[in-house]
Design a protein around this motif. Structure first.
Motif, PDB file in Angstrom:
ATOM      1  N   ARG A  74     -18.121 -56.732  20.841  1.00  0.00           N
ATOM      2  CA  ARG A  74     -16.736 -56.661  20.397  1.00  0.00           C
ATOM      3  C   ARG A  74     -15.787 -56.107  21.458  1.00  0.00           C
ATOM      4  NH1 ARG A  74     -13.942 -53.508  15.227  1.00  0.00           N
ATOM      5  NH2 ARG A  74     -12.160 -54.903  15.112  1.00  0.00           N
ATOM      6  N   ASP A  75     -16.214 -55.129  22.218  1.00  0.00           N
ATOM      7  CA  ASP A  75     -15.328 -54.481  23.178  1.00  0.00           C
ATOM      8  C   ASP A  75     -15.456 -55.054  24.593  1.00  0.00           C
ATOM      9  OD1 ASP A  75     -14.185 -52.719  21.284  1.00  0.00           O
ATOM     10  OD2 ASP A  75     -15.964 -51.437  21.407  1.00  0.00           O
ATOM     11  N   ARG A  97     -20.181 -58.195  16.820  1.00  0.00           N
ATOM     12  CA  ARG A  97     -21.125 -57.077  16.875  1.00  0.00           C
ATOM     13  C   ARG A  97     -20.986 -56.273  18.167  1.00  0.00           C
ATOM     14  NH1 ARG A  97     -26.678 -59.195  13.843  1.00  0.00           N
ATOM     15  NH2 ARG A  97     -25.627 -60.162  12.062  1.00  0.00           N
ATOM     16  N   THR A  98     -22.090 -56.135  18.907  1.00  0.00           N
ATOM     17  CA  THR A  98     -22.090 -55.269  20.086  1.00  0.00           C
ATOM     18  C   THR A  98     -21.238 -55.820  21.233  1.00  0.00           C
ATOM     19  OG1 THR A  98     -24.113 -56.329  20.890  1.00  0.00           O
ATOM     20  CG2 THR A  98     -24.370 -54.335  19.550  1.00  0.00           C
ATOM     21  N   ASP A 157     -29.167 -56.648  28.793  1.00  0.00           N
ATOM     22  CA  ASP A 157     -28.700 -55.422  28.142  1.00  0.00           C
ATOM     23  C   ASP A 157     -28.119 -55.677  26.756  1.00  0.00           C
ATOM     24  OD1 ASP A 157     -29.364 -53.915  30.483  1.00  0.00           O
ATOM     25  OD2 ASP A 157     -27.489 -54.604  31.392  1.00  0.00           O
ATOM     26  N   SER A 158     -28.765 -56.536  26.001  1.00  0.00           N
ATOM     27  CA  SER A 158     -28.317 -56.847  24.645  1.00  0.00           C
ATOM     28  C   SER A 158     -29.536 -57.126  23.778  1.00  0.00           C
ATOM     29  CB  SER A 158     -27.388 -58.068  24.639  1.00  0.00           C
ATOM     30  OG  SER A 158     -28.140 -59.273  24.742  1.00  0.00           O
ATOM     31  N   ASP A 159     -29.284 -57.400  22.493  1.00  0.00           N
ATOM     32  CA  ASP A 159     -30.371 -57.790  21.590  1.00  0.00           C
ATOM     33  C   ASP A 159     -31.022 -59.089  22.030  1.00  0.00           C
ATOM     34  OD1 ASP A 159     -29.896 -55.568  20.041  1.00  0.00           O
ATOM     35  OD2 ASP A 159     -28.662 -56.637  18.576  1.00  0.00           O
TER      36      ASP A 159
END
Length: 300
Positions: free
Chosen positions: A46-47, A43-44, A278-280
């Motif tokens: 990935r990069d 998900r977020t 800084d994430s879910d």
């Protein structure tokens, strides 16, 4: 049974830049199990940095002594039962019998196409999972296995000496559909759910509890169909994916209320995510540690 509290430590940090310390701190805080996701990317995240589950758990086993360790969850998306079994037997040996395999059918995320394949349909994922789990069960309990299936094969696959845990390390099967629940009933030592994903965006906590109660009832039916008592399975709720989202980690009282509602449904284990800024999964680390240390006592 007292409610157990466990955590998920996402493998996004270098080992010597915070990851090692998190696993050691998790044991100090008294978590029953520390899990990690078994993905190639997610998900977020990935990069950004993302490390492999099996080496991470091997390293975690070397710097902890009592806490159980595991995946939540491994899937057939990029795993094969023969090679996975060898890794698991090794992990169980290195940890001296502290490994739990969380396992699920997988989804349509990045892992599903990372090996160059077209994404599988829901039916094919279920078909593959239905072959994957029984074969892995055999590979972890028999010295030599030969098998020819529709999706997986094994030719005289040797797994000596087997797991430290006998007859094998436990499976925590993630499932909500009828086929997955049948696999859980037959092969699982625990059941995992994240709730009903259809309620995540617009459902209410009350609707979520109702849906999870329905899942647990279907699990009980699947167990009864083969003469097994569902009370003998641990029941694990992986948090963060119900309509409550991160609210249970806002305070000790909020968590105790949330966990208590699910304890009444028969859950034995609640799993919370280690805070990721800084994430879910962002959360106040002081509140997180307070929950880890004080919530289990309040929930007895």
């Amino acid at each position: 049974m007292n409610l157990r509290l466990s955590t998920v430590i996402l493998p996004y940090r270098r080992w010597n830049e915070g990851s090692r310390g998190a696993w050691q701190r998790a044991e100090q805080l008294g978590f029953h199990t520390a899990y990690t996701y078994d993905h190639l990317s997610w998900r977020t995240f990935r990069d950004g940095p993302w490390f492999g589950a099996v080496p991470t758990l091997t390293a975690a086993a070397a710097v902890t002594e009592r806490m159980r360790l595991g995946t939540l969850v491994t899937s057939p998306n990029f795993r094969h039962p023969v090679t996975l079994a060898k890794d698991l037997i090794t992990l169980d040996d290195v940890s001296d019998g502290r490994i739990t395999l969380g396992i699920g059918a997988g989804g349509t995320g990045f892992d599903a196409t990372a090996l160059g394949q077209e994404p599988w349909s829901p039916r094919e994922r279920a078909d593959r999972f239905g072959e994957f789990v029984p074969l892995l069960d055999r590979l972890l309990t028999e010295d030599s296995v030969s098998y020819e299936g529709d999706f997986y094969s094994a030719h005289e696959a040797r797994n000596i000496p087997g797991c430290v845990q006998r007859p094998r390390l436990p499976f925590a099967v993630a499932a909500t559909g009828p086929r997955g629940l049948k696999l859980t009933a037959r092969h699982g030592q625990a059941w995992v759910t994240t709730g009903d994903p259809r309620l995540f965006e617009s459902g209410t906590p009350e609707q979520s509890v109702h849906a999870i109660r329905g899942q647990a009832e279907k699990l009980a039916d699947a167990c009864a169909a083969i003469g097994r008592d569902a009370a003998g399975l641990d029941k694990i709720l992986l948090t963060g994916f119900t309509p409550d989202r991160g609210r249970p980690l806002e305070s000790l009282g909020a968590f105790v209320d949330f966990a208590g509602r699910h304890q009444e449904l028969g859950f034995t284990d609640i799993v919370i995510h280690w805070p990721v800024p800084d994430s879910d999964f962002a959360a106040d680390e002081k509140v997180f540690e307070q929950i880890a240390m004080e919530a289990p006592t309040q929930l007895r």
